[in-house]
Motif scaffolding. Structure first.
Motif, PDB file in Angstrom:
ATOM      1  N   ARG A  61      -7.393 -12.550 -10.827  1.00 35.45           N
ATOM      2  CA  ARG A  61      -7.261 -11.932  -9.508  1.00 35.45           C
ATOM      3  C   ARG A  61      -5.807 -12.023  -9.014  1.00 35.45           C
ATOM      4  NH1 ARG A  61     -11.428 -11.572 -11.294  1.00 35.45           N
ATOM      5  NH2 ARG A  61     -10.435  -9.637 -11.923  1.00 35.45           N
ATOM      6  N   LEU A  62      -5.186 -13.168  -9.221  1.00 36.46           N
ATOM      7  CA  LEU A  62      -3.798 -13.337  -8.800  1.00 36.46           C
ATOM      8  C   LEU A  62      -2.866 -12.441  -9.617  1.00 36.46           C
ATOM      9  CD1 LEU A  62      -3.735 -17.208  -8.320  1.00 36.46           C
ATOM     10  CD2 LEU A  62      -3.678 -15.473  -6.526  1.00 36.46           C
ATOM     11  N   LYS A  63      -3.165 -12.311 -10.893  1.00 36.02           N
ATOM     12  CA  LYS A  63      -2.363 -11.441 -11.755  1.00 36.02           C
ATOM     13  C   LYS A  63      -2.504  -9.983 -11.305  1.00 36.02           C
ATOM     14  CE  LYS A  63      -1.531 -10.497 -16.685  1.00 36.02           C
ATOM     15  NZ  LYS A  63      -1.753  -9.040 -16.762  1.00 36.02           N
ATOM     16  N   ALA A  64      -3.727  -9.573 -10.956  1.00 36.54           N
ATOM     17  CA  ALA A  64      -3.950  -8.205 -10.479  1.00 36.54           C
ATOM     18  C   ALA A  64      -3.217  -7.970  -9.164  1.00 36.54           C
ATOM     19  CB  ALA A  64      -5.441  -7.954 -10.302  1.00 36.54           C
ATOM     20  N   SER A  65      -3.182  -8.979  -8.317  1.00 37.65           N
ATOM     21  CA  SER A  65      -2.464  -8.858  -7.049  1.00 37.65           C
ATOM     22  C   SER A  65      -0.980  -8.619  -7.288  1.00 37.65           C
ATOM     23  CB  SER A  65      -2.659 -10.123  -6.208  1.00 37.65           C
ATOM     24  OG  SER A  65      -1.924 -10.053  -5.009  1.00 37.65           O
ATOM     25  N   ARG A  66      -0.388  -9.403  -8.195  1.00 35.87           N
ATOM     26  CA  ARG A  66       1.042  -9.269  -8.483  1.00 35.87           C
ATOM     27  C   ARG A  66       1.365  -7.928  -9.120  1.00 35.87           C
ATOM     28  NH1 ARG A  66       0.251 -14.447 -10.765  1.00 35.87           N
ATOM     29  NH2 ARG A  66       0.466 -13.551 -12.859  1.00 35.87           N
ATOM     30  N   GLU A  67       0.555  -7.524 -10.065  1.00 36.78           N
ATOM     31  CA  GLU A  67       0.896  -6.376 -10.894  1.00 36.78           C
ATOM     32  C   GLU A  67       0.377  -5.047 -10.359  1.00 36.78           C
ATOM     33  OE1 GLU A  67      -0.362  -7.201 -14.868  1.00 36.78           O
ATOM     34  OE2 GLU A  67       0.985  -8.936 -15.105  1.00 36.78           O
ATOM     35  N   VAL A  68      -0.673  -5.086  -9.536  1.00 35.97           N
ATOM     36  CA  VAL A  68      -1.291  -3.834  -9.082  1.00 35.97           C
ATOM     37  C   VAL A  68      -1.317  -3.722  -7.551  1.00 35.97           C
ATOM     38  CG1 VAL A  68      -3.361  -2.388  -9.128  1.00 35.97           C
ATOM     39  CG2 VAL A  68      -2.747  -3.780 -11.138  1.00 35.97           C
ATOM     40  N   THR A  69      -1.924  -4.699  -6.889  1.00 38.77           N
ATOM     41  CA  THR A  69      -2.172  -4.575  -5.455  1.00 38.77           C
ATOM     42  C   THR A  69      -0.891  -4.502  -4.639  1.00 38.77           C
ATOM     43  OG1 THR A  69      -4.208  -5.848  -5.773  1.00 38.77           O
ATOM     44  CG2 THR A  69      -3.426  -5.541  -3.502  1.00 38.77           C
ATOM     45  N   ILE A  70       0.030  -5.430  -4.880  1.00 38.29           N
ATOM     46  CA  ILE A  70       1.268  -5.452  -4.087  1.00 38.29           C
ATOM     47  C   ILE A  70       2.108  -4.195  -4.322  1.00 38.29           C
ATOM     48  CG2 ILE A  70       3.472  -6.658  -3.766  1.00 38.29           C
ATOM     49  CD1 ILE A  70       1.899  -9.282  -4.200  1.00 38.29           C
ATOM     50  N   PRO A  71       2.348  -3.796  -5.574  1.00 39.40           N
ATOM     51  CA  PRO A  71       3.098  -2.546  -5.772  1.00 39.40           C
ATOM     52  C   PRO A  71       2.404  -1.332  -5.150  1.00 39.40           C
ATOM     53  CG  PRO A  71       3.058  -3.822  -7.799  1.00 39.40           C
ATOM     54  CD  PRO A  71       2.095  -4.490  -6.854  1.00 39.40           C
ATOM     55  N   LEU A  72       1.073  -1.290  -5.233  1.00 34.04           N
ATOM     56  CA  LEU A  72       0.332  -0.167  -4.647  1.00 34.04           C
ATOM     57  C   LEU A  72       0.486  -0.147  -3.133  1.00 34.04           C
ATOM     58  CD1 LEU A  72      -1.637   2.216  -4.940  1.00 34.04           C
ATOM     59  CD2 LEU A  72      -3.512   0.558  -4.755  1.00 34.04           C
ATOM     60  N   ALA A  73       0.403  -1.323  -2.502  1.00 35.10           N
ATOM     61  CA  ALA A  73       0.533  -1.384  -1.047  1.00 35.10           C
ATOM     62  C   ALA A  73       1.905  -0.904  -0.605  1.00 35.10           C
ATOM     63  CB  ALA A  73       0.278  -2.814  -0.568  1.00 35.10           C
ATOM     64  N   PHE A  74       2.950  -1.297  -1.315  1.00 39.34           N
ATOM     65  CA  PHE A  74       4.293  -0.824  -0.970  1.00 39.34           C
ATOM     66  C   PHE A  74       4.411   0.685  -1.177  1.00 39.34           C
ATOM     67  CE2 PHE A  74       6.050  -5.276  -1.502  1.00 39.34           C
ATOM     68  CZ  PHE A  74       6.504  -5.379  -0.206  1.00 39.34           C
ATOM     69  N   SER A  75       3.808   1.186  -2.238  1.00 36.76           N
ATOM     70  CA  SER A  75       3.894   2.626  -2.498  1.00 36.76           C
ATOM     71  C   SER A  75       3.176   3.418  -1.405  1.00 36.76           C
ATOM     72  CB  SER A  75       3.295   2.964  -3.872  1.00 36.76           C
ATOM     73  OG  SER A  75       1.881   2.840  -3.878  1.00 36.76           O
ATOM     74  N   LYS A  76       2.094   2.873  -0.881  1.00 37.75           N
ATOM     75  CA  LYS A  76       1.369   3.543   0.202  1.00 37.75           C
ATOM     76  C   LYS A  76       2.184   3.539   1.495  1.00 37.75           C
ATOM     77  CE  LYS A  76      -2.229   4.913  -1.978  1.00 37.75           C
ATOM     78  NZ  LYS A  76      -2.471   6.374  -2.153  1.00 37.75           N
ATOM     79  N   CYS A  77       2.945   2.461   1.721  1.00 39.04           N
ATOM     80  CA  CYS A  77       3.829   2.436   2.889  1.00 39.04           C
ATOM     81  C   CYS A  77       4.842   3.578   2.809  1.00 39.04           C
ATOM     82  CB  CYS A  77       4.563   1.097   2.973  1.00 39.04           C
ATOM     83  SG  CYS A  77       3.544  -0.290   3.537  1.00 39.04           S
ATOM     84  N   GLU A  78       5.291   3.842   1.614  1.00 42.05           N
ATOM     85  CA  GLU A  78       6.261   4.921   1.418  1.00 42.05           C
ATOM     86  C   GLU A  78       5.593   6.290   1.536  1.00 42.05           C
ATOM     87  OE1 GLU A  78       9.629   6.371  -1.845  1.00 42.05           O
ATOM     88  OE2 GLU A  78       8.556   4.483  -2.120  1.00 42.05           O
ATOM     89  N   GLU A  79       4.456   6.459   0.865  1.00 38.92           N
ATOM     90  CA  GLU A  79       3.768   7.748   0.836  1.00 38.92           C
ATOM     91  C   GLU A  79       3.288   8.182   2.224  1.00 38.92           C
ATOM     92  OE1 GLU A  79       0.552   7.548  -1.911  1.00 38.92           O
ATOM     93  OE2 GLU A  79       1.826   6.921  -3.595  1.00 38.92           O
ATOM     94  N   THR A  80       2.869   7.237   3.028  1.00 38.22           N
ATOM     95  CA  THR A  80       2.265   7.573   4.319  1.00 38.22           C
ATOM     96  C   THR A  80       3.260   7.592   5.472  1.00 38.22           C
ATOM     97  OG1 THR A  80       1.672   5.243   4.660  1.00 38.22           O
ATOM     98  CG2 THR A  80       0.021   6.651   3.624  1.00 38.22           C
TER      99      THR A  80
END
Length: 311
Positions: free
Chosen positions: A47-66
């Motif tokens: 879960r922590l690995k998924a957070s580092r590699e997927v969730t955090i980058p996705l959240a930042f990308s959504k900040c940019e996209e929206t």
């Protein structure tokens, strides 16, 4: 769990002088830092690995996209031509994502992530007004701000503007970022906004006597006090709690129907309530105010006690 919480807060009542003698301005009982705990099992490790590699980058990308970053860019160069859209608390998505990323950085270093956050903070910093105020929903078009913002600062704070809510998440993110990197870049931004609030929001003549419509600034200001030692932040946090239920705006939804020390039932918006109760616990522990301990004890009993059915 209740006994542990109450024992911790009671220690603040019994030992505030001893805590000060030790040179601290924080809690009399210091918890083990989460960075001292190593998670080794496969389930949570994944879960922590998924957070580092997927969730955090996705959240930042959504900040940019929206358009979250775009709001800050517009606020840096205000214009009457901007149509202020979205929600009045959209700024907090950036702050929350930085906070989450910063907690991850405290256990797993990532130079590229540090550099990326630094670039985001460059955008945020440019949007801050000279006196520290930072609220893009007003700043990008001061003459025609967001419909929830009101015609002047703090005028709709207790209802819809979320100006103090934005401050709370900014401070939470800034403290986490400072702890992760040692950089004051975000912390200085947050301190300037907190200083602006301390000057403009309060019970004195010339100040806006309002409390947060959506709580979190209370617990965040306590955290800023513990980090900096600046008592004005603790005083402001206590004001925001002390005056709740005493202003003209009253609603169970935002737990402003009664003064906090008179409340004995959990009501309204659950997130707002949890933030407020946490803030009350912080103030109780940091000041040794027994009345706050008694108040949150009553609310706790209401939450966890199963009512007896009528016979």
């Amino acid at each position: 769990m209740k006994k542990i919480i109450i024992a911790t807060i009671m220690a603040a009542v019994m030992m505030p002088a001893n805590a000060q003698k030790k040179g601290g301005h924080g809690y009399p009982i210091t918890p083990v830092e989460f960075t001292k705990v190593k998670v080794t099992d496969s389930f949570w490790g994944q879960r922590l690995k998924a957070s580092r590699e997927v969730t955090i980058p996705l959240a930042f990308s959504k900040c940019e996209e929206t358009g979250r970053y775009t709001n800050f860019e517009k606020a840096a160069k205000p214009s009457e031509s901007y149509k202020v859209e979205g929600l009045s608390f959209d700024d907090t998505d950036v702050y929350k994502t930085i906070e989450g990323a910063s907690y991850s950085l405290q256990t797993y270093s990532d130079k590229r992530l540090v550099e990326y956050i630094d670039s985001v903070l460059d955008i945020v910093a440019k949007a801050q007004e000279p006196d520290g105020y930072l609220y893009t929903s007003r700043t990008m078009n001061p003459k025609h701000p967001h419909e929830w913002a009101g015609d002047k600062r703090w005028s709709k704070e207790e209802d819809l503007s979320h100006e103090l809510y934005n401050l709370g998440h900014m401070v939470e993110g800034a403290v986490a970022h400072y702890q992760a990197t040692g950089s004051r870049k975000f912390l200085d931004i947050a301190c300037r906004y907190a200083d602006c609030v301390c000057r403009e929001v309060g019970p004195n003549s010339g100040q806006a006597c309002v409390v947060p419509g959506h709580q979190i600034a209370e617990m965040a200001l306590c955290k800023l006090y513990v980090l900096t030692g600046e008592k004005k932040y603790l005083d402001e946090a206590k004001f925001l709690l002390d005056y709740r239920g005493k202003t003209q705006f009253k609603s169970e939804y935002s737990q402003s129907h009664l003064p906090v020390l008179e409340q004995d039932e959990a009501v309204g918006h659950a997130v707002r309530a949890a933030y407020m109760y946490a803030g009350m616990a912080d103030v109780a522990a940091l000041t040794g105010d027994k009345s706050y301990i008694e108040a949150i004890d009553r609310i706790w009993e209401n939450i966890v006690t199963v009512p007896t059915c009528a016979q």
